[in-house]
Design a protein around this motif. Structure first.
Motif, PDB file in Angstrom:
ATOM      1  N   SER A 144      -7.097 -47.495   8.551  1.00 50.45           N
ATOM      2  CA  SER A 144      -8.202 -48.089   7.793  1.00 50.45           C
ATOM      3  C   SER A 144      -8.189 -47.520   6.384  1.00 50.45           C
ATOM      4  N   GLU A 145      -8.999 -48.121   5.542  1.00 48.36           N
ATOM      5  CA  GLU A 145      -9.174 -47.645   4.176  1.00 48.36           C
ATOM      6  C   GLU A 145     -10.663 -47.644   3.883  1.00 48.36           C
ATOM      7  N   GLY A 146     -11.114 -46.702   3.048  1.00 43.37           N
ATOM      8  CA  GLY A 146     -12.515 -46.672   2.657  1.00 43.37           C
ATOM      9  C   GLY A 146     -13.393 -45.910   3.632  1.00 43.37           C
ATOM     10  N   CYS A 147     -14.654 -45.745   3.273  1.00 43.64           N
ATOM     11  CA  CYS A 147     -15.586 -44.955   4.094  1.00 43.64           C
ATOM     12  C   CYS A 147     -17.012 -45.432   3.870  1.00 43.64           C
ATOM     13  N   ASP A 148     -17.738 -45.611   4.974  1.00 42.00           N
ATOM     14  CA  ASP A 148     -19.143 -46.011   4.894  1.00 42.00           C
ATOM     15  C   ASP A 148     -20.090 -44.816   5.023  1.00 42.00           C
ATOM     16  N   ARG A 149     -19.555 -43.622   5.153  1.00 35.96           N
ATOM     17  CA  ARG A 149     -20.397 -42.418   5.120  1.00 35.96           C
ATOM     18  C   ARG A 149     -20.702 -42.112   3.651  1.00 35.96           C
ATOM     19  N   HIS A 150     -21.826 -41.511   3.413  1.00 36.13           N
ATOM     20  CA  HIS A 150     -22.200 -41.216   2.028  1.00 36.13           C
ATOM     21  C   HIS A 150     -22.632 -39.756   1.909  1.00 36.13           C
ATOM     22  N   CYS A 151     -21.684 -38.866   2.206  1.00 32.18           N
ATOM     23  CA  CYS A 151     -21.953 -37.443   2.059  1.00 32.18           C
ATOM     24  C   CYS A 151     -22.230 -37.146   0.588  1.00 32.18           C
ATOM     25  N   ALA A 152     -23.130 -36.218   0.341  1.00 28.09           N
ATOM     26  CA  ALA A 152     -23.660 -36.008  -1.007  1.00 28.09           C
ATOM     27  C   ALA A 152     -22.592 -35.607  -2.011  1.00 28.09           C
ATOM     28  N   TYR A 153     -21.585 -34.879  -1.562  1.00 27.49           N
ATOM     29  CA  TYR A 153     -20.600 -34.284  -2.461  1.00 27.49           C
ATOM     30  C   TYR A 153     -19.368 -35.154  -2.663  1.00 27.49           C
ATOM     31  N   CYS A 154     -19.196 -36.225  -1.894  1.00 31.56           N
ATOM     32  CA  CYS A 154     -17.904 -36.878  -1.756  1.00 31.56           C
ATOM     33  C   CYS A 154     -17.782 -38.110  -2.647  1.00 31.56           C
ATOM     34  N   ALA A 155     -16.666 -38.164  -3.379  1.00 27.72           N
ATOM     35  CA  ALA A 155     -16.391 -39.288  -4.269  1.00 27.72           C
ATOM     36  C   ALA A 155     -15.552 -40.371  -3.605  1.00 27.72           C
ATOM     37  N   ILE A 156     -15.105 -40.159  -2.377  1.00 23.68           N
ATOM     38  CA  ILE A 156     -14.198 -41.122  -1.748  1.00 23.68           C
ATOM     39  C   ILE A 156     -14.794 -42.528  -1.674  1.00 23.68           C
ATOM     40  N   PRO A 157     -16.065 -42.699  -1.231  1.00 20.12           N
ATOM     41  CA  PRO A 157     -16.595 -44.068  -1.208  1.00 20.12           C
ATOM     42  C   PRO A 157     -16.649 -44.702  -2.592  1.00 20.12           C
ATOM     43  N   ARG A 317     -14.339 -20.220  16.873  1.00 23.85           N
ATOM     44  CA  ARG A 317     -12.943 -19.814  16.977  1.00 23.85           C
ATOM     45  C   ARG A 317     -12.013 -21.029  16.843  1.00 23.85           C
ATOM     46  N   PHE A 318     -12.101 -21.672  15.685  1.00 17.09           N
ATOM     47  CA  PHE A 318     -11.258 -22.832  15.424  1.00 17.09           C
ATOM     48  C   PHE A 318      -9.789 -22.429  15.420  1.00 17.09           C
ATOM     49  N   GLU A 319      -8.978 -23.240  16.078  1.00 14.15           N
ATOM     50  CA  GLU A 319      -7.543 -22.975  16.078  1.00 14.15           C
ATOM     51  C   GLU A 319      -6.934 -23.196  14.692  1.00 14.15           C
ATOM     52  N   ARG A 320      -7.493 -24.152  13.960  1.00 18.80           N
ATOM     53  CA  ARG A 320      -7.029 -24.471  12.612  1.00 18.80           C
ATOM     54  C   ARG A 320      -8.253 -24.669  11.726  1.00 18.80           C
ATOM     55  N   MET A 321      -8.265 -24.067  10.563  1.00 18.23           N
ATOM     56  CA  MET A 321      -9.409 -24.223   9.670  1.00 18.23           C
ATOM     57  C   MET A 321      -8.988 -24.088   8.222  1.00 18.23           C
ATOM     58  N   GLY A 322      -9.477 -24.981   7.401  1.00 21.35           N
ATOM     59  CA  GLY A 322      -9.330 -24.867   5.960  1.00 21.35           C
ATOM     60  C   GLY A 322     -10.707 -24.809   5.331  1.00 21.35           C
ATOM     61  N   ALA A 323     -10.781 -24.312   4.112  1.00 16.69           N
ATOM     62  CA  ALA A 323     -12.073 -24.230   3.427  1.00 16.69           C
ATOM     63  C   ALA A 323     -11.852 -24.389   1.933  1.00 16.69           C
ATOM     64  N   PHE A 324     -12.892 -24.811   1.244  1.00 19.40           N
ATOM     65  CA  PHE A 324     -12.804 -24.946  -0.202  1.00 19.40           C
ATOM     66  C   PHE A 324     -14.180 -24.715  -0.804  1.00 19.40           C
ATOM     67  N   ALA A 325     -14.197 -24.403  -2.080  1.00 17.10           N
ATOM     68  CA  ALA A 325     -15.445 -24.189  -2.805  1.00 17.10           C
ATOM     69  C   ALA A 325     -15.919 -25.509  -3.399  1.00 17.10           C
ATOM     70  N   TYR A 326     -17.202 -25.718  -3.363  1.00 16.86           N
ATOM     71  CA  TYR A 326     -17.790 -26.946  -3.911  1.00 16.86           C
ATOM     72  C   TYR A 326     -17.470 -27.085  -5.392  1.00 16.86           C
ATOM     73  N   SER A 327     -17.058 -28.297  -5.775  1.00 16.47           N
ATOM     74  CA  SER A 327     -16.930 -28.632  -7.188  1.00 16.47           C
ATOM     75  C   SER A 327     -17.653 -29.946  -7.418  1.00 16.47           C
ATOM     76  N   GLU A 328     -18.435 -29.990  -8.472  1.00 21.19           N
ATOM     77  CA  GLU A 328     -19.274 -31.158  -8.734  1.00 21.19           C
ATOM     78  C   GLU A 328     -18.423 -32.341  -9.179  1.00 21.19           C
ATOM     79  N   GLU A 329     -18.642 -33.489  -8.547  1.00 24.10           N
ATOM     80  CA  GLU A 329     -17.925 -34.714  -8.880  1.00 24.10           C
ATOM     81  C   GLU A 329     -18.915 -35.736  -9.430  1.00 24.10           C
ATOM     82  N   GLU A 330     -18.640 -36.212 -10.651  1.00 26.33           N
ATOM     83  CA  GLU A 330     -19.566 -37.143 -11.290  1.00 26.33           C
ATOM     84  C   GLU A 330     -19.741 -38.395 -10.438  1.00 26.33           C
ATOM     85  N   GLY A 331     -20.966 -38.885 -10.434  1.00 29.96           N
ATOM     86  CA  GLY A 331     -21.277 -40.102  -9.701  1.00 29.96           C
ATOM     87  C   GLY A 331     -21.714 -39.880  -8.279  1.00 29.96           C
TER      88      GLY A 331
END
Length: 438
Positions: A144-157, A317-331
């Motif tokens: 699929s392409e696109g996303c109908d979720r609207h998480c506050a930080y995410c520019a993907i939609p 106790r996640f077997e795999r985990m990544g993390a990142f610091a919040y960065s503000e995305e316009e819009g």
């Protein structure tokens, strides 16, 4: 004419590059991918526009190719992907040396513009003429392409628009075609795969899709990426449990655990629901390996919120985990409604501490595999080792298994699956000896 593709960003971008490369190849062009020193008459840069670092990398790559054009090393430059989808007008004005700009959905038009090919190739669906850039035994399948979720930080939609599922038969036909070309392992990807089917069929159909895919002869492994925790399709766990070629692996981004943070992030879930989800996954699919992504430094995150996140990681106790610091995305919602009030040094400190906790957990989990015999797919030879992966490891992001060549009497083939006894572990990698081919 030779066309060199430079593909930046995620595996979903890579699939788009492979599709366009295949179409060019079908029309008589020679194509190359990520050459260290592109020599083609045409360079196509497939960009990422997700976060600030990715945008900067994309712009720098474009400018590098502009410099090469000015030196006469390439004739034309074309740009496609997320960055140009979102910032087309600004990019056209700022970098006029680029010969053409394309977004996420009209990139096939580049073939038409460049060669006046017949417009029947300009369909909205993925062609099977893909030029795989991965090793020939595995491929990414974008459902699929696109996303109908609207998480506050995410520019993907903002970039990709609403969720659009590909038709099930089209996806299954693509898998059959790739199997006929030697592909054994399939990484199933989407911005949000658990939403699959709702727009086409009125209901979640991801479990049916994966079950039918697993029944295709020649499909050895299927691995799932980018699930969403809310309204999780529980039947998918039954498929994973019953189908031996569906890897016991789930990539599900959780972002945080503090109820206050989850609410501000607009994640539509809670701490209690998240913990219940993890417990049910592990209960219904014994041995499942969970990969997640977490965020630190979201606006308003307190030390108490962060401590709650640390305690959650120790519990889960996640077997795999990544993390990142919040960065503000316009819009995005958070950029318009919240102040980015966590200092950069605090974000980094929290990120470092979170990853130290996870590294210790990961080391313990991998060490517990010593003495076990596990199926391993062999990806390549590197130095004195065959390098492979268990079903619990996705390419390029997860731990690998190193098998000393000098210890092996069998004739090991790249792309085949072997039973391997795990003999040792390090923080990220395992070591093993081949017992037999599966």
């Amino acid at each position: 004419m030779t066309v060199d593709f430079i593909s930046l960003g995620c595996s979903k971008n890579l699939v788009d590059s492979e599709v366009l490369m295949g179409l060019f190849e079908a029309h008589g062009y020679k194509v190359t991918h990520d050459s260290p020193d592109p020599q083609g008459e045409v360079v196509v840069v497939n960009t990422c526009g997700f976060i600030a670092d990715a945008k900067e990398e994309s712009i720098n790559t474009i400018l590098e190719q502009v410099a090469r054009k000015n030196e006469g090393l390439v004739e034309r430059i074309y740009v496609m992907g997320c960055l140009s989808e979102r910032y087309l007008a600004d990019l056209e004005a700022e970098i006029p040396e680029v010969d053409g700009w394309y977004g996420k959905f009209n990139y096939r038009q580049l073939l038409f513009d460049l060669s006046a090919a017949h417009s029947s190739f300009l369909t909205p669906h993925v062609s099977f003429a893909r030029h795989l850039t991965t090793p020939p035994h595995y491929a990414y399948i974008k459902i699929s392409e696109g996303c109908d979720r609207h998480c506050a930080y995410c520019a993907i939609p903002l970039i990709t628009g609403h969720h659009q599922s590909r038709r099930m038969e089209e996806i299954l036909d693509e898998v059959r075609d790739l199997v006929s070309k030697g592909v054994k392992e399939f990484q199933i990807i989407a911005q949000e795969l658990t939403y699959y089917g709702i727009d086409l069929y009125g209901e979640q159909r991801i479990a049916e899709l994966i079950e039918r895919m697993a029944d295709i002869e020649g499909v050895r492994w299927i691995r799932l990426h980018y699930a969403y925790p809310t309204h999780f399709p529980w039947d998918l766990l039954r498929v994973m449990r019953e189908k031996p070629n569906v890897c016991r692996y789930m990539d599900i981004a959780l972002q945080h655990i503090s109820d206050r943070m989850l609410s501000q992030m607009r994640r539509n879930t809670s701490k209690a629901e998240t913990m219940a989800l993890i417990e049910r996954m592990r209960r219904e699919v014994p041995g499942i390996h969970l990969r997640t992504t977490l965020m630190v430094g979201f606006p308003g995150e307190t030390e108490e919120d962060f401590q709650e996140l640390l305690d959650f990681v120790r519990w889960a106790r996640f077997e795999r985990m990544g993390a990142f610091a919040y960065s503000e995305e316009e819009g995005t919602y958070s950029a318009e409604h919240y102040e980015d009030d966590v200092p950069v040094d605090v974000k980094q400190r929290r990120l470092d501490k979170l990853m130290r906790v996870q590294q210790n957990i990961s080391a313990e989990i991998e060490a517990a595999k010593v003495g076990q015999t596990l199926p391993i797919i062999i990806d390549r030879i590197e130095g004195d080792y065959y390098v492979g992966r268990t079903e619990f490891c996705s390419p390029e992001v997860d731990p690998e298994v190193l098998i000393p060549i000098e210890n092996e009497e069998l004739e090991i083939e790249i792309g085949e699956i072997y039973q391997v006894k795990i003999t040792d572990s390090e923080e990220f990698d395992l070591y093993g000896e081949v017992n037999c081919e599966l």
